[in-house]
Design a protein around this motif. Structure first.
Motif, short mmCIF file in Angstrom:
data_model
loop_
_atom_site.label_atom_id
_atom_site.label_comp_id
_atom_site.label_asym_id
_atom_site.label_seq_id
_atom_site.Cartn_x
_atom_site.Cartn_y
_atom_site.Cartn_z
N THR A 20 0.74 -1.05 -0.08
CA THR A 20 0.02 -0.20 0.06
C THR A 20 0.92 1.35 0.05
O THR A 20 0.25 2.28 -0.31
N GLU A 21 2.17 0.97 0.15
CA GLU A 21 3.09 1.84 0.21
C GLU A 21 4.28 1.65 -0.66
O GLU A 21 4.81 0.63 -0.50
N ALA A 49 -3.88 0.87 -5.11
CA ALA A 49 -3.59 0.62 -3.50
C ALA A 49 -2.55 1.37 -3.00
O ALA A 49 -2.27 1.41 -1.88
N ILE A 50 -1.75 2.15 -4.08
CA ILE A 50 -0.66 2.91 -3.22
C ILE A 50 -1.10 3.96 -2.77
O ILE A 50 -1.65 4.94 -3.49
N GLU A 51 -0.95 4.49 -1.48
CA GLU A 51 -1.37 5.31 -0.54
C GLU A 51 -0.17 6.57 -0.43
O GLU A 51 -0.51 7.69 -0.14
N ARG A 52 1.02 5.90 -0.28
CA ARG A 52 2.09 6.76 -0.18
C ARG A 52 3.31 6.18 -0.88
O ARG A 52 3.50 5.06 -1.37
N ARG A 81 -3.71 7.80 -6.92
CA ARG A 81 -4.35 8.77 -5.69
C ARG A 81 -3.88 10.04 -5.64
O ARG A 81 -2.54 10.26 -6.35
N LYS A 82 -4.54 10.80 -5.32
CA LYS A 82 -4.13 12.33 -5.36
C LYS A 82 -2.68 12.81 -4.95
O LYS A 82 -2.00 13.45 -5.21
N HIS A 83 -2.64 12.22 -3.42
CA HIS A 83 -1.34 12.57 -2.89
C HIS A 83 -0.30 11.96 -3.72
O HIS A 83 0.90 12.43 -3.88
N VAL A 84 -0.25 10.81 -4.16
CA VAL A 84 0.84 10.29 -4.84
C VAL A 84 1.09 11.00 -6.21
O VAL A 84 2.05 11.14 -6.54
N TRP A 104 -11.27 10.13 -6.61
CA TRP A 104 -11.60 9.25 -5.09
C TRP A 104 -12.70 10.01 -4.71
O TRP A 104 -13.22 9.31 -3.60
N ARG A 109 -15.71 4.87 -7.20
CA ARG A 109 -14.20 5.16 -7.00
C ARG A 109 -13.55 3.94 -7.66
O ARG A 109 -13.77 2.99 -7.81
#
Length: 117
Positions: A20-21, A49-52, A81-84, A104, A109
């Motif tokens: 996930t990271e 799946a990647i959050e970070r 994802r937005k942060h990535v 998201w 989603r």
């Protein structure tokens, strides 16, 4: 379960289970899984799946992109994802690696959506 879907010499690949990271430690696992694929065909990596992500993760993506290019194939990310996506933009890789992003905030989603740029 890891998924590889074939589509006209392109695979849509999910990140290996449990990642996930994309950080130091998980980076080598991802490269080991995806590198043989990018050497033989075009790959779209589902990044949902990647959050970070950190510098080691960015280096892993650059290595995969290089392997794909060296063998005449493409490597892109989808469902980022937005942060990535923001991190990839900070280092100037968003326009090279990101093929599509997930909205998201949408009630559906994970649906692929084209970026505005």
């Amino acid at each position: 379960m890891n998924t590889v879907m074939e589509r006209r010499n392109q695979s849509i690949v999910t990140v290996p289970n449990g990642i996930t990271e994309l950080v130091r430690g998980s980076d080598l696992r991802l490269v080991g899984y995806v590198d043989p694929l990018v050497r033989s065909q075009d790959v779209m990596l589902d990044f949902a799946a990647i959050e970070r992500i950190d510098a080691a993760g960015i280096a892993a993506l650059i290595a995969l992109y290089g392997s794909a290019r060296n063998t005449g194939h493409s490597f892109r990310l989808c469902n980022v994802r937005k942060h990535v996506s923001e991190v990839l933009a900070l280092v100037g890789l968003d326009h090279i690696l990101v093929g599509c992003t997930a909205d998201w905030n949408s009630p559906v989603r994970g649906v692929l959506a084209r970026t505005a740029a």
